[in-house]
Scaffold this active site. Structure first.
Site, PDB file in Angstrom:
ATOM      1  N   SER A 126       1.484 -10.206   1.658  1.00 36.06           N
ATOM      2  CA  SER A 126       1.343  -8.786   1.943  1.00 36.06           C
ATOM      3  C   SER A 126       0.130  -8.183   1.261  1.00 36.06           C
ATOM      4  O   SER A 126      -0.301  -8.639   0.194  1.00 36.06           O
ATOM      5  CB  SER A 126       2.604  -8.051   1.461  1.00 36.06           C
ATOM      6  N   TYR A 154       7.683  -5.813  -5.422  1.00 34.20           N
ATOM      7  CA  TYR A 154       7.481  -6.556  -4.179  1.00 34.20           C
ATOM      8  C   TYR A 154       6.129  -7.267  -4.185  1.00 34.20           C
ATOM      9  O   TYR A 154       6.030  -8.459  -3.869  1.00 34.20           O
ATOM     10  CB  TYR A 154       7.574  -5.587  -3.003  1.00 34.20           C
ATOM     11  N   LYS A 158       5.479 -11.344  -4.136  1.00 33.19           N
ATOM     12  CA  LYS A 158       4.656 -12.021  -3.129  1.00 33.19           C
ATOM     13  C   LYS A 158       3.537 -12.826  -3.800  1.00 33.19           C
ATOM     14  O   LYS A 158       3.234 -13.954  -3.384  1.00 33.19           O
ATOM     15  CB  LYS A 158       4.066 -10.999  -2.157  1.00 33.19           C
TER      16      LYS A 158
END
Length: 339
Positions: A126, A154, A158
Site C-alpha cells: 500500500s 497498517y 505492510k
C-alpha cells in the site's frame, strides 16, 4: 498451473479472479485450478461455479494445509485487515496482516523445501508504507527509492511484510513480488473500514442518490487508481519475468502502481460537472482529524517510471475513473445522474 488468491471474494479478489477466468491463462500457460481462499462464503454471482475454481473457506492461517494440499504455482495475497481497523485494533492488524502473511510465506517455503515448485508470491502492499516523519519529510515526488516511514499501524504492518517477502526471496525460498497499491477509487458496494474509504464514498453514494460525508478538507491531494488499472497492475507484476529491461521485474524492489494525483476538490468538481448540482450537493464536508491524520500522511505525487517500464500507466483523469465506474455499475447510478 494452480493459482491461489487469498481474499478471493473481496473487492479486488473477485476482480483478479474474473480477469484470470476470462483469459484462463497465466503467462500463456493454461490455468488448471484457481483456488479462492476467503473467510466468507462465496457471494451470489461470484466465480464459485466456474469449473476451474476451488473454494477454501475459513481463517486463512488455519486453512493453509488445504491451500497447499496440492502444489501452488502462484499465490496472490490480497487478504488483509484495512487501515482504520488496524488503527482501532492493534492486535487484529498484527494477526491478520503480519502473522497470517508470515504463515503464508512459511507454507510456500515448506513447499519449496520439500522439492515442490517454488511458488511465485504476489503481495498487495500500500501507499500507506510512506509517511511524512517530522524528522524526515517526504520529497515532493515519491519513488521506490524514497525511504518508507509509515505513520499508521497498517502502513507499518505492510512494510514489515514487504521486508519479510524480500528476505524469503533473497534466500531462495520463494519468488516474491510486491505491488504497492494506490487508494482504489471508485469502489462499488458498501463502505468499508478503510480510512480512505471516503474517496469512493463521496462519488459512489451521491451517484446512488445517497448523502455522503467528506471527512477531510477539499484541498487535500491524494494518489488514486481505478479498479481496472489496479487489477491490471497486480497481474502485470505477477506475470512479469525477472531481469533487467522493459516488461521485467528488476531486483527485489517493490513496484509502486501508477498514481493519478488529484485533490478532493478536483474529485467533487468532476462529480458536479458530470452528474449535476443535485448529485454533488449530497456531499457534506465535515473534517475528521483522525481520518485526516492517516490519509494526509500518505504521499500524493509519484514517479511512475518503474511501473511504466512494465507497460503500466495511471488513469488519464478523474472523469475517466467516474465514467468507468458508471459503465461497470450502471445499476448503482440513479437515473438523474447523467454521465
Amino acid at each position: 498451473m494452480r493459482i491461489v488468491i487469498t481474499g478471493g471474494f473481496g473487492f479486488l479478489g473477485r476482480r483478479v479472479a474474473a480477469a484470470l477466468l476470462t483469459s484462463r491463462t497465466f503467462r500463456g500457460a493454461p490455468i488448471d485450478r484457481l483456488v479462492l481462499a476467503d473467510r466468507v462464503a462465496p457471494p451470489p454471482g461470484s466465480a464459485a461455479d466456474d469449473p476451474l475454481v476451488d473454494i477454501v473457506q475459513g481463517d486463512l492461517a488455519e486453512r493453509l494445509d488445504e491451500v497447499f494440499a496440492e502444489p501452488v504455482d502462484v499465490l496472490i495475497h490480497l487478504a488483509s485487515a484495512v487501515s482504520a481497523e488496524c488503527e482501532a485494533d492493534f492486535d487484529l492488524g498484527m494477526s491478520a496482516n503480519v502473522d497470517t502473511t508470515r504463515a503464508v510465506l512459511e507454507a510456500a517455503r515448506a513447499q519449496s523445501a520439500a522439492g515442490g515448485p517454488m511458488p511465485r508470491v504476489v503481495f498487495s502492499s500500500s501507499v500507506a508504507v510512506y509517511g511524512s516523519d517530522p524528522a524526515l519529510p517526504l520529497p515532493p515526488v515519491v519513488s521506490e527509492s524514497t525511504l518508507p516511514t509509515p505513520r499508521s499501524s497498517y502502513g507499518i504492518q505492510k512494510l514489515v511484510c514487504e521486508q519479510l517477502i524480500a528476505d524469503y526471496t533473497r534466500r531462495g525460498f520463494l519468488d516474491g513480488r510486491v505491488a504497492r497499491l494506490m487508494t482504489v477509487s471508485v469502489r462499488p458496494g458498501k463502505p468499508n473500514a478503510a480510512a480512505s474509504g471516503f474517496l469512493s464514498g463521496i462519488i459512489r453514494e451521491p451517484l446512488a442518490g445517497l448523502p455522503a460525508i467528506c471527512p477531510v478538507h477539499p484541498e487535500l491531494r491524494v494518489a488514486l487508481a481505478s479498479p481496472r488499472r489496479t487489477v491490471e497492475g497486480l497481474l502485470r507484476v505477477a506475470e512479469a519475468e525477472r531481469g533487467a529491461g522493459p516488461g521485467r521485474i528488476d531486483g527485489g524492489v517493490p513496484v509502486n502502481l501508477p498514481a493519478l494525483t488529484v485533490s478532493v476538490a478536483d474529485m467533487l468538481n468532476t462529480l458536479r460537472q458530470m452528474a449535476g448540482d443535485a448529485v454533488a450537493d449530497l456531499v457534506t464536508i465535515a473534517p475528521d482529524p483522525d481520518v485526516e491524520a492517516i490519509v494526509g500522511s500518505w504521499p500524493a505525487v509519484f514517479d511512475n517510471a518503474r511501473a511504466a517500464a512494465l507497460g503500466l500507466a495511471p488513469d488519464p483523469d478523474f472523469a475517466s475513473v467516474v465514467r468507468a465506474y458508471a459503465e461497470d455499475h450502471a445499476d448503482a447510478v440513479v437515473d438523474g445522474a447523467h454521465l
